[in-house]
Structures are given as C-alpha cells and as structure tokens.
Design a protein around this motif. Structure first.
Motif, PDB file in Angstrom:
ATOM      1  N   LEU A   1       0.821  -1.206   0.000  1.00 23.37           N
ATOM      2  CA  LEU A   1       0.000   0.000   0.000  1.00 23.37           C
ATOM      3  C   LEU A   1       0.857   1.258   0.000  1.00 23.37           C
ATOM      4  O   LEU A   1       0.597   2.212  -0.749  1.00 23.37           O
ATOM      5  CB  LEU A   1      -0.930  -0.006   1.213  1.00 23.37           C
ATOM      6  N   PHE A   2       1.896   1.262   0.820  1.00 20.72           N
ATOM      7  CA  PHE A   2       2.748   2.441   0.877  1.00 20.72           C
ATOM      8  C   PHE A   2       3.577   2.594  -0.395  1.00 20.72           C
ATOM      9  O   PHE A   2       3.822   3.721  -0.844  1.00 20.72           O
ATOM     10  CB  PHE A   2       3.672   2.376   2.095  1.00 20.72           C
ATOM     11  N   GLY A   3       4.028   1.488  -0.968  1.00 22.15           N
ATOM     12  CA  GLY A   3       4.746   1.580  -2.235  1.00 22.15           C
ATOM     13  C   GLY A   3       3.874   2.154  -3.332  1.00 22.15           C
ATOM     14  O   GLY A   3       4.306   3.021  -4.107  1.00 22.15           O
ATOM     15  N   ALA A   4       2.633   1.678  -3.401  1.00 21.80           N
ATOM     16  CA  ALA A   4       1.699   2.233  -4.380  1.00 21.80           C
ATOM     17  C   ALA A   4       1.461   3.714  -4.129  1.00 21.80           C
ATOM     18  O   ALA A   4       1.423   4.530  -5.066  1.00 21.80           O
ATOM     19  CB  ALA A   4       0.381   1.454  -4.319  1.00 21.80           C
ATOM     20  N   LEU A   5       1.310   4.080  -2.858  1.00 22.70           N
ATOM     21  CA  LEU A   5       1.064   5.478  -2.501  1.00 22.70           C
ATOM     22  C   LEU A   5       2.253   6.358  -2.904  1.00 22.70           C
ATOM     23  O   LEU A   5       2.081   7.451  -3.455  1.00 22.70           O
ATOM     24  CB  LEU A   5       0.797   5.583  -1.006  1.00 22.70           C
ATOM     25  N   LEU A   6       3.475   5.890  -2.649  1.00 21.67           N
ATOM     26  CA  LEU A   6       4.665   6.676  -2.984  1.00 21.67           C
ATOM     27  C   LEU A   6       4.771   6.933  -4.484  1.00 21.67           C
ATOM     28  O   LEU A   6       5.039   8.063  -4.918  1.00 21.67           O
ATOM     29  CB  LEU A   6       5.916   5.951  -2.489  1.00 21.67           C
TER      30      LEU A   6
END
Length: 640
Positions: free
Chosen positions: A276-281
């Motif tokens: 989720l955080f990778g996608a967000l970044l």
C-alpha cells in the motif's frame, strides 16, 4: 495474554485501514479535481483512457517494488538491501535495452523475459561475490553498487553506439510511467496481481527466514532452497516493473521500512502494508511529476522517487539500529600467490612498458597520441592510489573513489557546465570537477564531526552518488541537444587530451600521490581497526579528512581529464592483494602502476580493435571489471 493479543491485532487493523484510507483519499481528491475540469469529450477521453490507467500502472509498480524489497530484505537478512542496491534494477534495464537492440518493437513479454534473465544473472553474481569477499552486509551493498556501475556503463554503451535504435529509451530508463493508452495496463494486470499474491502465500517461510538461518534450519526449513525461490519471485517482480516503466529507485527500500516503523512485525502484515505504501509513494510521485513541469518537460517519476528516497536513506543511516546493522569487517580477500615486493612492483611496470610498445603511435600522430598515453597513465595512477587509500580507510575491499561521492559530484558539475557552455575547455571542466569534489569534502567534514563509523561514511557516499546520478540524468533529459556528446564523454575516454590538460593533471596527481605515500604507515594502522589508532594516539579525524581530501583531488583531476571511469580504483588494489601484498607503501605504488596499465591498455584497445572507430576506455575498463568479478567468484569456489 489474549487481551494483549486482541489489542495488538486491533492496532494493526487500525494502521492498515489508515494506510488504505490515505491512499484512497489521495486518489479520490485528484480524481475529483480532474472531474471538475472535464468540460469536453477530449478531456473526458484523456482522463479515462490515459490518466486513470497511468495511476493504476503507478500503483501496481509501487506495490510490486515494495513487495520485492520486503522479500529481498527478509531473505538476505539485510535491512539496506533492495532491488536498487543489489543490482536487480540495473540488470533488468540492461536486459530491456539488449532486447530492444536485437528485436524491432519487441512485445512486453519479450522485454520482461530479457529483463528477468539479466537481472537474475547480475543478482546471483553479486550474491556469490559477496560470499567470496566475506559475506558481510556492507560488502553486499558495496558490491551491488560496483556491479551496477559496470552494468550502467554497458547500458550507456548501447545507447551511444545504437543511438537511433535506442531513441527515447534514455527517458524511459529514468522511470517514465506515462502511458499512451490503457492496453499495456490491462495486458500486465493479471501477471502483476499473481506476483503480488505469491509472497503472501509464502509468508510462513519468510517468517522463518527472518529468525535467522540457524533457527530456520532447526524448525525444518530448507534455507537455501526457499531463499532461492523467494529471490526468484523478487527478481520477477522488479524486472516486470523495469520492463514496463524503467527504473524507480528506492521504492523497494522505503516501503518495507515504513511498514516496520508502523509496528508491522509479521511478514504477511509487512507485505500488505508495504504494498500500500509503495503504491502510494509512486502515485504521489507521478502526480507531482505531472504538476511540476521543468522547462516545458515533466520530470520522470523515477527521478522523484530517488530524490524522495535519498533523505529517507540518510535517515535510516543515522538511526542507531541502522548503524549497528552495518558493522565493519576486515579484508576478506585471500592472496592467491605470494610474490616478493620487488617482483610485485616490477611486474606491473613491465606490463606498462609492453602495453606502451604495442600501442606506440606512428610518426604522424606521435605528439597527439603521446599526450593521450601520458594522460591515461597519470589518470590511472591517481585512480589506483585513490582506490587503495579508500579500501584501507573503509576497511573494505569493495571501496573505490565512487564510494566517497566525489566522482558523481564531479560528473554532475561537468554535465551542468557542458549544458550551459557546450564549448567549455578541459581546463574549465577541471575547475568545475574540483568544485563538485570540494562540496563533497565539505559534506564529509560536517558529518565527520558527529563521529560516524566508516560503514556509515561509505553508505553516505552511496547516497551522494545516487543523488548526483539522478540529477545528472534529469539534466541530460532536458538538455537533449548536447545529450549524446555528453553521454559519450561520460563513458570515459582520453580523446582530445592535449598538453594543457596533461600538465594540469600532472600538477595535481604527483603531489597527491606523494602525500599518500607519506601516509602509508597510517593506512597500515587503519586496516587494523579504529581502536588501535586510538590507543596509539593517532589523530584519526584529521587523518581521515586529509586522506579523503587527497582522494577527492585525485578523483576530480582524473574525471576532468578522462571522464567517469569506474573500476580502475577498485581493481588495482585487488590485484596487488591477490599477489600477497599487505604493506601499504607496496600497495600504493603497485596500485598506481596497475591503474596506469589498465587505463593505458583500455585506451590502446579502444583505438585499435575497430579502427578507425573508437571504443571509449571507460566501457572497456567496465567490461574488464565485470570479467574480473566473475573470475574472482570462480577462484573463490575453487579455493573452498
């Protein structure tokens, strides 16, 4: 106990929901904003057929890189490992360029297969070499950087010598997510989702590996087999991203650490949260790249992810746990044969003389070629001595002038000067290279006051090099008019050397080399560890700063004279140590001779192999360095 467990699960659930809501809010706000400005059919088509597929592509790429980072870090037990730091991304980019060179308009599946094969080979070479050198965590990262330099040189060579075929791939290689339509997204959607599911299905094995090899063996896990399977999956994930959009640096490093900082300790939780955080970044980086055009161009998404990842990398480096995770280790390079000091010094000198005789210029071009040879000899001497000094300072056989960040900073300032003044002379470039190197010295002087360990200092150099390399790529992207000439010069060549640059190089190289020779006894003490120096009353801080200053001057002079040439400072001390030499006055003199021989040999081969055309010296040296690494691996296994 049950109550505490339930509270823990509730906290993790809240954090997961917070991450998901944050991602949804960012996308929803952007989508709502776009919906308010859709006034005609053209804008509606742009929104639904271009913008939304691009955001979906960004999310998939971020999630894949994040999961790849979790798998790599857990499998290797190295918190600083990621697809960018162990050569996976660099190998995948080389594979994608090779398939584009061989096949006209290859399909995404062909590009993916080529990227995967090259990434897997490079990653395996790096892992094997780290075991031969000593198996330390710092060695793995430094070897990954060194091999990435070699692979990057080959990629640059392909772009130079097949410029028309590789048109547009330079911008793509910097991480460009912009899509022409939604066909590519839906083509790779199912494979991407399957790859995202595989690590989650293997979460039990990852949990066991996170406990250490001994514990995993006790509980019945086949460590080697599962580590190979998991790394295979990680390479598949990272190579798919590179095949689709190019290199997105540091996403695979940042996202797993963010997940751990939020308290996700189990591997399954880390995989989901990091995705989720990778996608967000990546989604945020893509939105910013669209919103912040520079000189009429939009920044590649990969540039923004690197610029965002460097401060995060430095933050991890400054943490106490990060410092403890990178403990120094001594030299792990065992001598193959024992030679007397005199023979170890005479052999490189003989090779130098023979090489000069073979490639001795004809009468018509004597003056021009003589200065080329003289510049190659002096630049090789400076780089060889600089590499030897850094390996002693960092107590690591994989250190080189690139580790200090001086080479990258000098290259960046030279690129900027060439974009502003395309007709700048070598003297002007020499000045700007020294300015870039001086800035690195100031940074190192500031951080040394905080008593950083040499391992932290080495990783700081990696961060500086990555940042400068990203800015250089951005400048080359926007300065397309002089990009091909600049890239050719940056591969490293003695073409254009004259008396003026020769005398300048001589004035800098000889005093610095002499000063390093005077410090040879202090370098002997550095290899024994910092405790010995403190007990003997050595001014470690002043000595370290002075040595780095000398290394930076030698590196800047060589970069301004012959361009960015890697591996000379790395290979030269290696060869002397393989010959059984340990005293630094022998290592320094021998490294200078071997460095001169390597660069003179590469220059002569480059001028004669495909004459009248010329191969840049830096490309040949990088090829020699790659072959040396492979031979070192084979010799290490034979020794075992």
């Amino acid at each position: 106990m049950i109550t505490n467990f339930l509270r823990l699960e509730q906290d993790l659930l809240k954090k997961s929901l917070l991450v998901l809501v944050s991602l949804m809010v960012v996308v929803f706000v952007w989508v709502s904003y776009q919906q308010t400005v859709l006034t005609n059919m053209y804008q509606i088509t742009y929104f639904y057929q271009l913008l939304l597929p691009t955001l979906l592509m960004a999310g998939l790429c971020g999630a894949l890189l994040a999961q790849s980072g979790v798998v790599v870090q857990t499998s290797l037990g190295n918190a600083f490992a990621s697809p960018s730091t162990i050569g996976i991304s660099a190998g995948a980019l080389l594979g994608a360029m090779v398939i584009n060179l061989v096949i006209d308009e290859p399909t995404i599946w062909q590009v993916w297969i080529a990227a995967f094969v090259f990434a897997l080979v490079i990653a395996m070479l790096i892992l094997l070499l780290s075991q031969v050198i000593g198996g330390g965590k710092l060695q793995l990262i430094l070897i990954g950087m060194a091999m990435s330099l070699a692979v990057g040189a080959l990629s640059s060579a392909i772009m130079i010598y097949a410029e028309q075929r590789m048109d547009g791939l330079f911008l793509w290689g910097s991480g460009n997510i912009g899509q022409s339509d939604d066909q590519l997204v839906f083509t790779i959607l199912l494979p991407a989702l399957l790859l995202l599911a595989l690590p989650i299905l293997c979460n039990r094995q990852l949990d066991m590996l996170s406990l250490g090899d001994d514990t995993a063996n006790v509980v019945g896990l086949s460590v080697r087999r599962w580590r190979a399977i998991l790394l295979f999956i990680a390479v598949l994930q990272a190579s798919l991203v590179t095949a689709m959009v190019g290199v997105l640096g540091f996403v695979g490093l940042m996202a797993p650490h963010i997940a751990r900082m939020l308290g996700f300790n189990k591997t399954r939780q880390q995989l989901i949260c990091a995705s989720l955080f990778g996608a967000l970044l990546v989604v945020i980086a893509e939105l910013f790249s669209r919103s912040l055009p520079v000189s009429g161009f939009r920044l590649p998404t990969g540039v923004l992810t690197v610029l965002l990842g460097i401060p995060f990398f430095l933050y991890l480096l400054s943490r106490k746990k990060g410092a403890m995770a990178m403990q120094e280790s001594g030299f792990g390079l065992a001598a193959l044969i024992k030679l007397p000091k005199s023979i170890a010094l005479v052999l490189p000198a003989c090779f130098l003389v023979v090489t000069a005789m073979i490639f001795w210029p004809d009468a018509l071009g004597f003056q021009f070629n003589a200065w080329r040879m003289a510049v190659a000899v002096m630049a090789g001497m400076g780089l060889g001595m600089a590499g030897c000094a850094l390996q002693a300072l960092f107590r690591n056989p994989m250190a080189s002038p690139d580790i200090s960040g001086a080479t990258s900073a000098s290259v960046l300032f030279i690129i900027g000067a060439l974009q502003i003044w395309p007709d700048a002379s070598r003297v002007d470039l020499f000045f700007w290279a020294l300015v870039g190197a001086a800035i690195v010295v100031c940074i190192l002087f500031i951080v040394m006051r905080y008593q950083l360990r040499v391992s932290q200092l080495a990783l700081l150099g990696i961060a500086i090099s990555a940042w400068c390399g990203t800015i250089a790529s951005m400048v080359l992207t926007f300065g397309a008019g002089a990009a091909s000439v600049t890239v050719l010069w940056l591969t490293g060549t003695t073409y254009g050397a004259d008396a003026q640059i020769g005398w300048l190089l001589l004035a800098v190289t000889l005093p610095c080399c002499f000063a390093l020779l005077m410090l040879s006894r202090h370098l002997d003490l550095f290899t024994l560890g910092e405790d010995w120096g403190v007990r003997l009353g050595q001014p470690l801080m002043k000595l370290r700063l002075f040595i780095i200053l000398l290394v930076v001057l030698l590196t800047a002079a060589a970069v301004a004279a012959v361009g960015a040439i890697a591996f000379v400072g790395l290979l030269s001390p290696h060869i002397l140590r393989l010959l059984g030499q340990t005293r630094h006055w022998v290592l320094l003199l021998g490294s200078a001779l071997v460095g001169a021989w390597l660069l003179l040999l590469a220059d002569g081969l480059g001028r004669t192999l495909i004459a009248p055309f010329e191969i840049a010296s830096g490309i040949l040296v990088s090829i020699i360095g790659g072959l040396y690494f492979i031979c070192l691996i084979l010799l290490g296994y034979r020794r075992k």
